[in-house]
Write an enzyme that holds these catalytic residues in place. Structure first.
Site, PDB file in Angstrom:
ATOM      1  N   LYS A  18     -47.295  41.226  45.878  1.00 31.52           N
ATOM      2  CA  LYS A  18     -46.017  41.554  45.219  1.00 31.52           C
ATOM      3  C   LYS A  18     -44.965  40.487  45.546  1.00 31.52           C
ATOM      4  CE  LYS A  18     -42.826  43.732  42.883  1.00 31.52           C
ATOM      5  NZ  LYS A  18     -41.536  43.623  43.431  1.00 31.52           N
ATOM      6  N   HIS A  47     -45.640  37.592  43.423  1.00 30.76           N
ATOM      7  CA  HIS A  47     -45.175  37.966  42.082  1.00 30.76           C
ATOM      8  C   HIS A  47     -43.676  37.690  41.958  1.00 30.76           C
ATOM      9  CE1 HIS A  47     -42.966  40.843  39.591  1.00 30.76           C
ATOM     10  NE2 HIS A  47     -43.987  40.823  38.745  1.00 30.76           N
ATOM     11  N   ASN A  48     -42.924  38.124  42.946  1.00 26.46           N
ATOM     12  CA  ASN A  48     -41.477  37.919  42.890  1.00 26.46           C
ATOM     13  C   ASN A  48     -41.107  36.445  42.960  1.00 26.46           C
ATOM     14  OD1 ASN A  48     -41.430  40.734  42.963  1.00 26.46           O
ATOM     15  ND2 ASN A  48     -39.575  40.780  44.197  1.00 26.46           N
ATOM     16  N   GLU A  74     -41.621  35.177  39.646  1.00 23.92           N
ATOM     17  CA  GLU A  74     -40.502  35.727  38.851  1.00 23.92           C
ATOM     18  C   GLU A  74     -39.259  34.824  38.999  1.00 23.92           C
ATOM     19  OE1 GLU A  74     -39.705  40.020  39.524  1.00 23.92           O
ATOM     20  OE2 GLU A  74     -37.666  39.456  40.062  1.00 23.92           O
ATOM     21  N   SER A 125     -43.953  46.818  40.563  1.00 20.57           N
ATOM     22  CA  SER A 125     -43.070  45.971  39.762  1.00 20.57           C
ATOM     23  C   SER A 125     -42.807  46.558  38.391  1.00 20.57           C
ATOM     24  CB  SER A 125     -43.671  44.575  39.577  1.00 20.57           C
ATOM     25  OG  SER A 125     -42.815  43.809  38.762  1.00 20.57           O
TER      26      SER A 125
HETATM   27  C1  6PG Z   1     -39.874  43.797  40.137  1.00 19.10           C
HETATM   28  C2  6PG Z   1     -38.743  43.001  40.733  1.00 19.10           C
HETATM   29  C3  6PG Z   1     -37.991  43.776  41.737  1.00 19.10           C
HETATM   30  C4  6PG Z   1     -37.015  42.977  42.553  1.00 19.10           C
HETATM   31  C5  6PG Z   1     -35.715  42.744  42.003  1.00 19.10           C
HETATM   32  C6  6PG Z   1     -34.806  41.987  42.969  1.00 19.10           C
HETATM   33  O1  6PG Z   1     -40.984  43.293  40.231  1.00 19.10           O
HETATM   34  O2  6PG Z   1     -39.651  44.872  39.593  1.00 19.10           O
HETATM   35  O3  6PG Z   1     -39.273  41.892  41.361  1.00 19.10           O
HETATM   36  O4  6PG Z   1     -38.937  44.298  42.617  1.00 19.10           O
HETATM   37  O5  6PG Z   1     -36.699  43.683  43.685  1.00 19.10           O
HETATM   38  O6  6PG Z   1     -35.675  42.385  40.727  1.00 19.10           O
HETATM   39  O7  6PG Z   1     -34.881  40.634  42.873  1.00 19.10           O
HETATM   40  P1  6PG Z   1     -33.714  39.712  43.430  1.00 19.10           P
HETATM   41  O8  6PG Z   1     -34.219  39.095  44.689  1.00 19.10           O
HETATM   42  O9  6PG Z   1     -33.484  38.746  42.331  1.00 19.10           O
HETATM   43  O10 6PG Z   1     -32.520  40.571  43.706  1.00 19.10           O
END
Ligand code: 6PG
Length: 480
Positions: A182, A185-186, A189, A128
């Site tokens: 991960k 994590h997303n 996010e 990330s």
């Molecule tokens: C990170 C982000 C990244 C992610 C994008 C896409 O941790 O660097 O999570 O891995 O792929 O930002 O996110 P979207 O689903 O919003 O396109």
């Protein structure tokens, strides 16, 4: 064999990671891309980096010292499988293939199992931090075998971000554990981004402040307990002016949020695990709703409150309330995310240390934030903490925030400003702390129409009421 590490796939993330690796003492980096053009570009643009270019997989394998270690940075999905197949052809038992893309953890489990048959190690590693993180120091979440970690650990530590003197990488757990974490994590996010977006919308519509003014508010918040990468970039985005129109950029960007799918995976997985990640789910749903222009057009004339029904009386107090609501909701999103990690670890047999995860999220990654230190401390104090939000520090946060949080959610509802993540996080909080829940009534309903039985608060056993008979209660066989 001159290189100790290789990178396959030289799009932006791969190139940046290769440059990051090459910039660290002790690394020589073999590079390979399906079309040589990208390899040449990287060589041309970065003569300072010591790369060992390869134009075939055979050459690539020959340029690596043993155990060969290669990080794949290609688009998740079929492309990844093709590269893994090609590498297993030219690698040998004991070598290590790392998938650094955003793979679905169940794919990683499948691939690890298949590759292991050949004696080669396969490691799914979440990385990330976007393009900048890949170049200067990402947060890295590797899974895979203990054997592979021996070789891979020092290499990954050499390129990871550093927080409080510690590299933001740890061996998360076996096979798909890294990609699972991960994915969570997303999900967090997504929730964090949605909460920030709701805060912006509430302030804008509640006070009439301009994006530039709100940018300053976020910049101010970034000096306090909310300090984080996402708050920081929010301030940057809000102050950006469109060169064409002279308007705030945020006003000319089409208001339909895209996604690459990791948030959806988080929610799907959490549903399967039975974990209410409501903040993350609302964030995913909010993106879906935004991307339905036909429905939004059709619904635009639906009745809502009077345009001027809501205006913050005391602007400063309102803004501070929004800040507190954001903080409290954010704690809930993390608390839910960690619940999903615990459930996933149990389901898939991973030994994941929550405190270690909080630590490696303190730097490099998209959700990096000052408050991750508090999470680290909470798990250090009590590794068995059943819900993050119940840690003393966060109880204190709730103590300070909850009244304002309720008012913000009420104001939003009254004003007709959608705040799905704020309000669902509050509902979750109230649900969690409730002494009695109406789940008792749901159980009664289930028993009425389907004889699904219920348990009682006052004695052991499983019961059923003869609803269509004399409505007396009988002891029943448990059928949940
Ligand atoms: C990170 C982000 C990244 C992610 C994008 C896409 O941790 O660097 O999570 O891995 O792929 O930002 O996110 P979207 O689903 O919003 O396109």
């Amino acid at each position: 064999s001159q290189a100790n590490i290789g990178v396959v796939g030289l799009a932006v993330m791969g190139s940046n990671l290769a440059r990051n690796l090459a910039s660290r003492e002790g690394n020589t980096v073999a590079i390979f891309n399906r079309s040589y053009e990208k390899t040449q570009t990287l060589l041309d643009e970065h003569p300072e980096a010591e790369f060992v270019p390869a134009s075939t997989y055979e050459e690539f394998a020959a340029s690596l010292s043993k155990p060969r270690t290669a990080i794949i940075m290609v688009q998740a999905g079929k492309g990844t499988d093709a590269v893994i197949d090609a590498l297993t052809e030219v690698f040998e038992p004991g070598d290590i293939i790392v998938d650094g893309g955003n793979a679905l953890f169940t794919d990683t489990i499948r691939r690890e199992k298949a590759v292991r048959e050949t004696g080669i190690n396969f490691v799914g590693a979440g990385i990330s931090g976007g393009e900048e993180g890949a170049l200067n120091g990402p947060s890295i979440m590797p899974g895979g075998s203990d054997e592979s970690w021996v070789t891979l650990g020092p290499i990954l530590k050499s390129i990871a971000a550093v927080a409080e003197g510690e590299p933001c990488v740890t061996h998360v757990g076996h096979d798909g554990a890294g990609h699972f974490v991960k994915m969570i994590h997303n999900g967090i996010e997504y929730a964090d981004m949605q909460l920030i977006a709701e805060a912006y919308d509430l302030i804008r519509r509640g006070t009439g402040k301009s994006p530039a003014e709100i940018s300053e508010i976020f910049a101010e918040w970034n000096k306090g307990e909310l300090e984080s990468y996402l708050i920081e970039i929010t301030a940057e985005v809000l102050k950006q002016v469109d060169a064409d129109t002279g308007k705030p950029l945020v006003d000319v960007i089409l208001d339909q949020a895209g996604s690459k799918g990791t948030g959806v995976w988080t929610v799907q997985t959490a549903l399967d695990l039975g974990i209410p990640v409501s903040g993350i789910a609302e964030a995913v749903f909010a993106r879906s709703l935004s991307s339905k222009p036909a429905q939004r057009d059709a619904a635009a004339a639906l009745p809502g409150p009077d345009e001027n029904a809501f205006r913050a009386q005391d602007e400063d107090a309102f803004i501070e309330g929004v800040r507190l609501a954001l903080y409290a909701s954010k704690v809930i999103a993390y608390s839910q995310g960690f619940d999903a990690i615990v459930a996933g670890a149990e389901q898939y047999g991973w030994d994941i240390k929550k405190g270690e995860i909080a630590k490696i999220w303190r730097g490099g990654c998209i959700i990096r934030a000052r408050f991750l230190n508090r999470i680290t401390e909470a798990y250090a104090e009590n590794p068995g903490l059943v819900a993050l939000v119940t840690a003393p520090f966060f109880v204190d946060v709730m103590e300070k925030a909850q009244v304002a949080w309720r008012k913000v959610v009420a104001d939003a509802a009254y004003a007709g400003i959608p705040a799905p993540a704020f309000s669902s996080s509050l509902a979750y909080y109230d649900g969690l702390r409730a002494d009695r829940l109406p789940a008792a009534l749901v159980q009664g309903q289930r028993d009425f129409f389907g004889a699904h039985t219920y348990k009682r608060v006052d004695k052991k056993g499983t019961f059923h009421t003869l609803w269509s008979g004399d409505r007396s209660e009988i002891e029943a066989v448990d059928s949940h």
